[in-house]
Design a protein around this motif. Sequence first.
Motif, mmCIF file in Angstrom:
data_model
loop_
_atom_site.group_PDB
_atom_site.id
_atom_site.type_symbol
_atom_site.label_atom_id
_atom_site.label_comp_id
_atom_site.label_asym_id
_atom_site.label_seq_id
_atom_site.Cartn_x
_atom_site.Cartn_y
_atom_site.Cartn_z
ATOM 1 N N ASP A 1 0.971 -1.195 -0.041
ATOM 2 C CA ASP A 1 -0.141 -0.172 -0.044
ATOM 3 C C ASP A 1 0.897 1.223 0.006
ATOM 4 N N GLU A 2 0.322 2.298 0.269
ATOM 5 C CA GLU A 2 1.108 3.642 -0.158
ATOM 6 C C GLU A 2 2.118 3.802 1.075
ATOM 7 N N SER A 3 1.998 3.020 2.200
ATOM 8 C CA SER A 3 3.044 3.103 3.443
ATOM 9 C C SER A 3 3.799 1.999 3.538
ATOM 10 N N VAL A 4 3.575 0.692 2.961
ATOM 11 C CA VAL A 4 4.441 -0.390 3.222
ATOM 12 C C VAL A 4 4.820 -0.975 1.874
ATOM 13 N N SER A 5 5.884 -1.510 1.843
ATOM 14 C CA SER A 5 6.408 -2.451 0.723
ATOM 15 C C SER A 5 6.973 -3.583 1.405
ATOM 16 N N MET A 6 7.173 -4.713 0.705
ATOM 17 C CA MET A 6 7.998 -6.136 0.992
ATOM 18 C C MET A 6 9.017 -6.269 0.175
ATOM 19 N N THR A 7 10.146 -6.560 0.565
ATOM 20 C CA THR A 7 11.313 -7.084 -0.363
ATOM 21 C C THR A 7 11.836 -8.316 0.534
ATOM 22 N N ALA A 8 12.362 -9.251 -0.469
ATOM 23 C CA ALA A 8 12.927 -10.712 0.174
ATOM 24 C C ALA A 8 13.859 -11.051 -0.410
ATOM 25 N N THR A 9 14.781 -10.307 -0.758
ATOM 26 C CA THR A 9 16.281 -10.470 -1.331
ATOM 27 C C THR A 9 17.203 -9.824 -0.394
ATOM 28 N N LEU A 10 18.332 -10.266 -0.456
ATOM 29 C CA LEU A 10 19.524 -9.738 0.220
ATOM 30 C C LEU A 10 19.791 -8.165 -0.050
ATOM 31 N N ASP A 11 19.462 -7.806 -1.013
ATOM 32 C CA ASP A 11 19.691 -6.304 -1.515
ATOM 33 C C ASP A 11 19.327 -5.460 -0.510
ATOM 34 N N VAL A 12 18.192 -5.569 0.072
ATOM 35 C CA VAL A 12 17.630 -4.858 1.164
ATOM 36 C C VAL A 12 18.310 -4.765 2.291
ATOM 37 N N LEU A 13 18.875 -5.991 2.717
ATOM 38 C CA LEU A 13 19.633 -6.120 4.011
ATOM 39 C C LEU A 13 21.105 -5.376 3.908
ATOM 40 N N ARG A 14 21.663 -5.574 2.633
ATOM 41 C CA ARG A 14 22.881 -4.913 2.383
ATOM 42 C C ARG A 14 22.677 -3.303 2.373
ATOM 43 N N ALA A 15 21.599 -2.847 1.729
ATOM 44 C CA ALA A 15 21.231 -1.432 2.007
ATOM 45 C C ALA A 15 20.908 -0.986 3.280
ATOM 46 N N ILE A 16 20.398 -1.704 4.181
ATOM 47 C CA ILE A 16 20.144 -1.416 5.540
ATOM 48 C C ILE A 16 21.659 -1.302 6.239
ATOM 49 N N ALA A 17 22.255 -2.462 6.144
ATOM 50 C CA ALA A 17 23.590 -2.496 6.584
ATOM 51 C C ALA A 17 24.777 -1.162 6.390
#
Length: 198
Positions: free
Chosen positions: A111-127
């Motif tokens: 929806d307009e406030s929540v997305s979901m990602t299930a790949t390592l890319d998002v964890l790398r970006a967070i780190a």
Amino acid sequence: MNKAGPGPFLEGKCLVAMPSLQDDYFVRSVVYICAHSEEGAMGIIVNHPAQGVNFVDLLLQLKVIGSQDTPGFAETIGRHRVLAGGPVDASRGFVLHSPDYRAEEATLTIDESVSMTATLDVLRAIAQGDGPEKAVLALGYAGWSPGQLEKEILANSWMICPADSFLLFDPEHETKYERALGAIGVDLRFLADEAGHA
């Protein structure tokens, strides 16, 4: 067009477990529904921390980071907690996050406030400090076969409540159950007394 059961599809809503639901995974759970159609439903439990799993250790194990001293390692990384997202695919990570991060073809906008990602890319970006402003990592998910969730709702196993991004991403997981009930005007003390008296 055939929307079976209690009403429209529930993507972007939360389910709150009724006190009568005593399944080990779902007792006192708040589940954010990521997908719901005639083919079934998929959601992430957002208030049960995974036991014995640390976010930093998980990043090390997945080789997302080489060590805690890696240049670019975000100082805030240690504050993230890993959640037990559900009994299905419990070794796989799912990140619910604010829409300010997007991985091509890997990010599902819910929806307009929540997305979901299930790949390592998002964890790398967070780190590296380049990830979404708000995020929660869960291992596993909750899944329902066609019509199963509708039957459970009709059997009073779940209450439906609006999803609030503050509630979803808030690190105070232990109080989310009561707050989700409070958001729909339900006091748990009265709910326990009334369970089964519909």
